[in-house]
Design an enzyme around this catalytic site. Structure first.
Site, mmCIF file in Angstrom:
data_model
loop_
_atom_site.group_PDB
_atom_site.id
_atom_site.type_symbol
_atom_site.label_atom_id
_atom_site.label_comp_id
_atom_site.label_asym_id
_atom_site.label_seq_id
_atom_site.Cartn_x
_atom_site.Cartn_y
_atom_site.Cartn_z
ATOM 1 N N LYS A 276 72.112 53.885 90.809
ATOM 2 C CA LYS A 276 72.885 55.083 90.493
ATOM 3 C C LYS A 276 72.900 56.031 91.685
ATOM 4 O O LYS A 276 71.988 56.010 92.502
ATOM 5 C CB LYS A 276 72.234 55.822 89.308
ATOM 6 C CG LYS A 276 72.393 55.151 87.964
ATOM 7 C CD LYS A 276 71.765 56.003 86.870
ATOM 8 C CE LYS A 276 71.954 55.373 85.505
ATOM 9 N NZ LYS A 276 73.367 55.297 85.077
ATOM 10 N N ARG A 350 72.577 47.577 76.830
ATOM 11 C CA ARG A 350 73.095 46.565 75.911
ATOM 12 C C ARG A 350 72.278 45.270 75.996
ATOM 13 O O ARG A 350 72.227 44.495 75.042
ATOM 14 C CB ARG A 350 74.589 46.319 76.194
ATOM 15 C CG ARG A 350 74.890 45.718 77.535
ATOM 16 C CD ARG A 350 76.348 45.883 77.949
ATOM 17 N NE ARG A 350 76.652 47.262 78.360
ATOM 18 C CZ ARG A 350 77.862 47.683 78.728
ATOM 19 N NH1 ARG A 350 78.883 46.837 78.757
ATOM 20 N NH2 ARG A 350 78.041 48.936 79.078
HETATM 21 N N1 BES Z 1 71.904 55.261 80.905
HETATM 22 C C1 BES Z 1 73.264 55.041 81.234
HETATM 23 C C2 BES Z 1 74.244 55.831 80.372
HETATM 24 C C3 BES Z 1 74.178 57.329 80.497
HETATM 25 C C4 BES Z 1 74.954 57.978 81.423
HETATM 26 C C5 BES Z 1 73.392 58.072 79.653
HETATM 27 C C6 BES Z 1 74.925 59.358 81.522
HETATM 28 C C7 BES Z 1 73.352 59.441 79.737
HETATM 29 C C8 BES Z 1 74.129 60.084 80.674
HETATM 30 C C9 BES Z 1 73.615 53.572 81.083
HETATM 31 O O1 BES Z 1 72.578 52.698 81.262
HETATM 32 C C10 BES Z 1 74.633 53.291 82.120
HETATM 33 O O2 BES Z 1 74.329 53.428 83.257
HETATM 34 N N2 BES Z 1 75.851 52.938 81.680
HETATM 35 C C11 BES Z 1 76.916 52.690 82.561
HETATM 36 C C12 BES Z 1 77.640 51.467 82.052
HETATM 37 C C13 BES Z 1 78.655 50.914 83.006
HETATM 38 C C14 BES Z 1 77.959 50.325 84.212
HETATM 39 C C15 BES Z 1 79.430 49.872 82.277
HETATM 40 C C16 BES Z 1 77.857 53.884 82.583
HETATM 41 O O3 BES Z 1 77.997 54.553 81.558
HETATM 42 O O4 BES Z 1 78.403 54.173 83.642
HETATM 43 ZN ZN ZN Z 2 72.131 52.041 83.157
#
Ligand code: BES
Ligand code: ZN
Ligand code: MG
Length: 500
Positions: A276, A350
């Site tokens: 990230k 997931r």
């Molecule tokens: N933990 C994140 C989702 C999240 C984002 C929670 C912001 C709280 C605040 C999750 O694991 C994630 O990174 N999801 C990605 C999925 C994508 C790669 C398909 C996302 O939401 O960008």
């Molecule tokens: Zn994630």
């Protein structure tokens, strides 16, 4: 936890709260105060056009008492009395605690208030619940602040015509929720260096075993044995061992099928090799909020002795980059037997849930499963922090959840599952991919569609709580930071539908 006393006689405290409705009618209690303090309330209502008595509005009046002490009288607007419901009364409690916070007061007396819709004890108990929820603060790591600088409250006296029943109602059905929400907020707020799968599992075990809940902790060896390679792959870059925690609360005398709650417990989500951006990555300590809701729900049910059989299952992992981390492109075989191509290591929630859900339905044959997860950033684009996203393969469960959400103030909005989303998560070389294509299109729905492949047709709902789990501004009943979302909702779901 703030101390709440229900009393029947006002004690003439130096900091008093009285309610005023949108017609600006004074209750008997307010009239008494008004005459005692030279008409200060009626004068104020006449002169301030900025206080209309609208819902949750606050106005602080300061005067001097007969003994020359400072006397504070806070007016709280109730709006139209016939529009009040339980949750709104709780929010009035939240408005009281917000006033105390703002004026750095630590205790107060709340005057009796009678409305036709609710009994005096129902009003008082719900007020107490809102005050309790709003009084939360996390002070563990402040070493330099003096006690008076901390948002720690002492006691609130609530005047009610039936103090005994108010206290009984509060202690039997509302305080257990508030205490569990506090436990969940504490866990969610703990940073990733303190709360990691093993330390988290131990806390769950310690807190729930004390309440008679059976807790089992599965380590990596046992999970490998069960074939949970989707969950294990997420944790493999971390030096911390992944854990699956199973909580069993059997509150019925029979062995009827339990209801099941499943939670995403990523104790820290760096994204893994699909790293990230660093900006606000610290928020990803909140990525275990779904699991904290499951823990808090089981705790609530146990504390209030709910007549239900319930299991909680949480997958606890840390998602880190490293020499042993999972690579984009890797293929894993999940416990269900389905293979998954990992196109993005940041779509890890997931993967954790895939194995946790499959395990739960296989092991417990539950009536239904509800999972909670901070799964996609996209859900907050759609719904902000106003609703959590709800996805379900079962209209009845979906309706029950939506109703419980309205009543508890933790609201849900249903979003689609559809076989057309299957095309978007096709993999060239495995049964399914963990990332939807084109990227960013309907990503909350493609994530939910992915999960559906691991529920084996059991009635199931998925709550994407990424937008509501933490609050950067704060609300009256949930101060800035961890919300503890889902506990009030799921308790209500069980109470209204699964305890008879
Ligand atoms: N933990 C994140 C989702 C999240 C984002 C929670 C912001 C709280 C605040 C999750 O694991 C994630 O990174 N999801 C990605 C999925 C994508 C790669 C398909 C996302 O939401 O960008
Ligand atoms: Zn994630
Ligand atoms: Mg995550």
């Amino acid at each position: 936890m703030i101390k709440i006393n229900f009393i029947e006689e006002a004690k003439n405290a130096s900091n008093i709260f009285v309610f005023v409705n949108s017609k600006k009618e004074l209750s008997n209690e307010a009239k008494l105060l008004d005459s005692k303090f030279d008409g200060i309330i009626s004068k104020a209502l006449g002169s301030f056009d900025n206080f209309s008595g609208k819902f949750a509005q606050a106005k602080q009046l300061t005067t001097v008492s007969k003994n020359n002490d400072i006397q504070i009288i806070n007016l709280i607007g109730t709006g139209q009395e016939d529009e009040l419901d339980e949750f709104k009364i709780q929010e009035l409690g939240g408005a009281i605690i917000s006033c105390l916070r703002a004026s750095r007061q630590k205790s107060a007396e709340v005057e009796n208030y009678k409305i036709s819709k609710f009994s005096s004890e129902e009003f008082a108990a719900n007020l107490a619940f809102g005050i309790s929820l709003g009084s939360y603060s996390f002070n563990k790591y402040h070493t330099a602040k003096k006690p008076e600088e901390l948002d720690v409250f002492e006691d609130i006296n609530i005047v009610t015509s039936n103090s005994k029943s108010a206290q009984e109602l509060f202690e039997s059905s509302l305080l257990p929720i508030a205490e569990s929400v506090f436990e969940a907020r504490d866990l969610i707020t703990e940073p990733g260096n303190v709360l990691y799968p093993e330390s988290y599992a131990d806390i769950i075990d310690e807190k729930l075993s004390a309440l008679g809940v059976e807790v089992d902790i599965l380590g990596e060896g046992e999970m490998r044995h069960l074939g949970m390679n989707a969950l294990l792959g997420v944790g493999q870059g971390s030096i911390r061992e992944s854990k699956l925690v199973v909580m069993r609360y059997y509150g019925r005398d029979d062995d009827s099928a339990p209801v099941a709650f499943v939670g995403k417990g990523v104790t820290f989500d760096t994204g893994g090799i699909s790293l990230k951006p660093s900006r606000s990555m610290g928020d990803m300590k909140y990525d275990m909020s779904g699991s904290a809701a499951v823990f808090g729900t089981i705790m609530t049910l146990a504390k209030r002795g709910a007549k239900v059989n319930a299991v909680g299952v949480v997958g606890l992992v840390e998602n880190m980059p490293g020499g042993n981390a999972q690579r984009p492109g890797d293929v894993v075989k999940s416990m269900s037997g389905q293979t998954i191509e990992i196109l993005d290591t940041d779509a890890e929630g997931r993967l954790v849930l895939a194995d946790a859900l499959w395990y739960t339905q296989e092991k417990f044959k539950p009536k239904f499963m509800v999972d909670l997860a901070t799964l996609t950033g996209a859900v907050s684009i759609a719904l902000g922090n106003v609703y959590a996203g709800l996805f379900s393969n079962n209209d009845n469960l979906s309706d029950e959840l939506t109703k419980a959400g309205k009543a508890s103030g933790e609201e849900l909005w249903r979003l689609p599952l559809h076989s057309n989303f299957d095309k978007m998560i096709k993999s060239d070389i495995a049964d399914v991919a963990n990332l939807g294509m084109p990227q960013g299109h309907a990503s909350s729905s493609t994530a939910a569609q992915f999960l559906q492949k691991f529920v084996n047709n059991v009635p199931w709902a998925h709550l994407d709580i990424a937008g509501v789990a933490f609050d950067s501004k704060g609300k009256s009943i949930s101060p800035k930071g961890a919300v503890g979302f889902g506990i009030r909702l799921l308790n209500k779901l069980v109470k209204d539908n699964y305890e008879s």
